[in-house]
Design a protein around this motif. Structure first.
Motif, PDB file in Angstrom:
ATOM      1  N   THR A  82       0.825  -1.209   0.000  1.00 41.52           N
ATOM      2  CA  THR A  82       0.000   0.000   0.000  1.00 41.52           C
ATOM      3  C   THR A  82       0.855   1.253   0.000  1.00 41.52           C
ATOM      4  O   THR A  82       1.905   1.298   0.646  1.00 41.52           O
ATOM      5  N   VAL A  84       1.128   5.128   1.386  1.00 44.31           N
ATOM      6  CA  VAL A  84       0.701   5.723   2.647  1.00 44.31           C
ATOM      7  C   VAL A  84       0.014   7.059   2.373  1.00 44.31           C
ATOM      8  O   VAL A  84       0.603   7.957   1.778  1.00 44.31           O
ATOM      9  N   TYR A  86      -1.899  10.019   4.550  1.00 48.57           N
ATOM     10  CA  TYR A  86      -2.209  10.541   5.886  1.00 48.57           C
ATOM     11  C   TYR A  86      -1.888   9.513   6.973  1.00 48.57           C
ATOM     12  O   TYR A  86      -2.712   9.207   7.839  1.00 48.57           O
ATOM     13  N   ALA A  87      -0.689   8.947   6.892  1.00 42.04           N
ATOM     14  CA  ALA A  87      -0.184   7.985   7.880  1.00 42.04           C
ATOM     15  C   ALA A  87      -1.067   6.760   7.999  1.00 42.04           C
ATOM     16  O   ALA A  87      -1.208   6.160   9.067  1.00 42.04           O
ATOM     17  N   HIS A  88      -1.645   6.339   6.882  1.00 40.33           N
ATOM     18  CA  HIS A  88      -2.606   5.240   6.886  1.00 40.33           C
ATOM     19  C   HIS A  88      -2.586   4.579   5.517  1.00 40.33           C
ATOM     20  O   HIS A  88      -2.232   5.222   4.526  1.00 40.33           O
ATOM     21  N   PRO A  89      -2.973   3.301   5.416  1.00 39.61           N
ATOM     22  CA  PRO A  89      -3.066   2.694   4.087  1.00 39.61           C
ATOM     23  C   PRO A  89      -4.095   3.418   3.226  1.00 39.61           C
ATOM     24  O   PRO A  89      -4.964   4.124   3.744  1.00 39.61           O
ATOM     25  N   LEU A  94      -8.121  -0.822   1.814  1.00 37.93           N
ATOM     26  CA  LEU A  94      -8.862  -1.265   2.991  1.00 37.93           C
ATOM     27  C   LEU A  94     -10.284  -1.686   2.625  1.00 37.93           C
ATOM     28  O   LEU A  94     -10.782  -2.704   3.128  1.00 37.93           O
ATOM     29  N   GLY A 123       4.592   7.528   8.368  1.00 39.84           N
ATOM     30  CA  GLY A 123       3.337   6.789   8.309  1.00 39.84           C
ATOM     31  C   GLY A 123       3.463   5.342   7.904  1.00 39.84           C
ATOM     32  O   GLY A 123       2.473   4.610   7.904  1.00 39.84           O
ATOM     33  N   ALA A 126       2.626   2.703  10.847  1.00 46.40           N
ATOM     34  CA  ALA A 126       1.198   2.647  11.161  1.00 46.40           C
ATOM     35  C   ALA A 126       0.434   1.892  10.073  1.00 46.40           C
ATOM     36  O   ALA A 126      -0.441   1.069  10.361  1.00 46.40           O
ATOM     37  N   SER A 127       0.776   2.141   8.818  1.00 44.11           N
ATOM     38  CA  SER A 127       0.121   1.449   7.700  1.00 44.11           C
ATOM     39  C   SER A 127       0.463  -0.030   7.709  1.00 44.11           C
ATOM     40  O   SER A 127      -0.396  -0.889   7.455  1.00 44.11           O
ATOM     41  N   VAL A 130      -1.662  -1.773  10.319  1.00 43.21           N
ATOM     42  CA  VAL A 130      -3.064  -1.953   9.925  1.00 43.21           C
ATOM     43  C   VAL A 130      -3.226  -3.170   9.018  1.00 43.21           C
ATOM     44  O   VAL A 130      -4.116  -4.011   9.226  1.00 43.21           O
TER      45      VAL A 130
END
Length: 206
Positions: A82, A84, A86-89, A94, A123, A126-127, A130
């Motif tokens: 994935t 990244v 915004y510090a997320h996948p 998802l 990020g 964190a990703s 998740v």
């Protein structure tokens, strides 16, 4: 043996793809097959919890979810990549994986898996965390490397400059191949999969 990889980026030849390609090339050197499945830029539905899953996967068949599930049933291992945001996948990967696992988690049980995150700077961890949660709830052994599985790069091509990141991808591939070979040898020696206990679902909120 074959490893199915998911490119969760809308850019089919971007840095996420480059990271997965490094894994794939090393897998080939280890005697494994691989395929990079492109999520692409088409719309992806969210899971709505309708409970109408089918033997083919999700009841909604207007995107690539069921195509991926069909390939997953034949695969021996997985790598999910994935970018990244915004510090997320990515929200796309998802939504995609929620429907894949909600409808077909049995197709993934006891198959080794790893996640890969690609970012400009922050990020990644964190990703990475998740995506690993899909594996933990689905009885999938998690393959590690020599660092968290992350590669850095902003625009397509910059991942090529991350020597440590690409080294991590190669070590990840070596570990994946080793684990798959060990599992196969175990099966040939008559070692069966562990029994899964089910039935208890504790609900404290009424």
């Amino acid at each position: 043996m074959k490893v199915l990889m998911l490119n969760g980026s809308g850019k089919q030849q971007g840095n996420t793809y480059r990271a997965l390609l490094e894994v794939g090339c090393q897998l080939e050197r280890e005697g494994m097959e691989y395929e990079i499945f492109q999520l692409g830029g088409q719309p992806v539905r969210d899971c709505i919890g309708c409970g109408k899953c089918t033997d083919q996967g999700c009841v909604f068949a207007d995107d690539k979810v069921n195509e991926f599930i069909a390939k997953a049933k034949e695969a021996d291992g997985f790598v999910f990549g994935t970018p990244v945001y915004y510090a997320h996948p990515s929200g796309r990967i998802l939504s995609f994986l929620d429907r894949v696992f909600y409808s077909s988690s049995k197709s993934f049980a006891f198959k080794p898996a790893a996640s890969v995150a690609v970012a400009r700077r922050g990020g990644c961890s964190a990703s990475f965390d998740v995506l690993n949660k899909y594996f933990g709830i689905s009885q999938m052994p998690i393959v590690s490397a020599t660092y968290w599985n992350m590669v850095h790069g902003r625009v397509p091509g910059e991942a090529e400059q991350d020597g440590e990141g690409l080294q991590t991808m190669r070590n990840l591939a070596r570990n994946m191949a080793w684990m798959l070979k060990c599992f196969k040898l175990g099966e040939e020696q008559g070692i069966s999969r562990p029994e899964t206990e089910r039935g208890n679902m504790t609900n404290f909120i009424r």
